[in-house]
Motif scaffolding. Sequence first.
Motif, short mmCIF file in Angstrom:
data_model
loop_
_atom_site.label_atom_id
_atom_site.label_comp_id
_atom_site.label_asym_id
_atom_site.label_seq_id
_atom_site.Cartn_x
_atom_site.Cartn_y
_atom_site.Cartn_z
N GLU A 133 -0.10 -9.92 -3.23
CA GLU A 133 -0.30 -8.47 -3.13
C GLU A 133 -1.76 -8.12 -2.91
O GLU A 133 -2.09 -7.23 -2.12
N GLU A 134 -2.66 -8.84 -3.58
CA GLU A 134 -4.09 -8.58 -3.41
C GLU A 134 -4.53 -8.85 -1.98
O GLU A 134 -5.27 -8.05 -1.37
N THR A 184 3.13 -2.81 -2.90
CA THR A 184 3.46 -3.14 -4.28
C THR A 184 4.96 -3.21 -4.49
O THR A 184 5.47 -4.12 -5.17
N GLY A 218 0.76 -12.21 -7.78
CA GLY A 218 -0.23 -11.15 -7.67
C GLY A 218 -1.25 -11.37 -6.58
O GLY A 218 -1.74 -10.41 -5.98
N ASN A 219 -1.60 -12.65 -6.30
CA ASN A 219 -2.60 -12.88 -5.25
C ASN A 219 -2.05 -12.52 -3.87
O ASN A 219 -2.83 -12.16 -2.97
N HIS A 253 -3.26 -6.15 0.40
CA HIS A 253 -4.06 -4.93 0.35
C HIS A 253 -5.38 -5.10 1.13
O HIS A 253 -5.84 -4.15 1.78
N LYS A 254 -5.98 -6.28 1.05
CA LYS A 254 -7.22 -6.52 1.80
C LYS A 254 -6.96 -6.49 3.31
O LYS A 254 -7.76 -5.94 4.08
#
Length: 310
Positions: A237-238, A224, A234-235, A241-242
């Motif tokens: 960062e998403e 983050t 934001g995508n 994380h995955k």
Amino acid sequence: MKPESLSSSDARRCPECGSNRIMKDHESAEIVCMGCGYVVIANLTDQGPEWRAFDSEQLEKRARAGAPTTFTIHDKGLSTTIDWHDRDVHGQRLPQGQKAQIYRLRKWQRRIRVSDATERNLAFALSEISKISNNLNLPKNVIETASVIYRKAVKERLIRGRTIQGVTSAAIYVACRQCGVARTLEDISQVSPINKKEVGRSYRFLVKELNYFIKPVKAGLYITKLCNQLTLQGNVEEIAHKILFAASELRLTSGRGPTGIAAAVSYIASILTGERKTQREIAEIAQVTEVTIRNRYKELVERLQFTIYL
């Protein structure tokens, strides 16, 4: 029907039916007549305290007056401050005779507020904690936690032979680790007059002497931070994380530095989403070397079987 504009003390009889069966509904903040259902007063103001007391001892200690107590001030913010305006409570200027008296009171109040060496040490150290925390943009709970840690160190007499700046910087780092805020030793040493080596030495000393258990830093906290500093969407960062979750399931993060893993997954996510960032840009933000990012990148791509076109 519009409720009457009365105070709660005046609402003893219903103005509609004259009944004295008046009930105060605390959930809806209303005073209602039990006879006809007429709302006598609406939008009541809660006159009770904003804190809770679970026994009589807590009730006696707490009071609903003045500013809330805080550990970031050496006297917890409970002392009186006499300002320099020489005005009374009504805003009027004080007579000439009272000005000299107020001046003496102000001078002695300032002297007795910090009475001994321990309080002087605490006052200077807590101001240093606030200054470093403001430079790092840390939340208030981290500042409060760091202040409590330093107070414990003073109580255990762990400050002797060490610089105040070193112990305060170490207390801030311990507070960041406890509160889950992503800050490295390099970040703290950059805004502190103490170098990274001294901050790390003081940190290990505090953890050992105060018997703290510090959990390992998770790489997700740094993802983050990196995405925000790299101004990624934001995508990205998403997806990062995955990727990190898949890597942790395969135990690819064991024995690896969290900043290096976070930098590598952020680099992979930026390529997959088309927002390409160079390894040098990410390395400067993450404070790791480009070689570290390349090594972690190759491991993740090979084990997770990504197909990336550069």
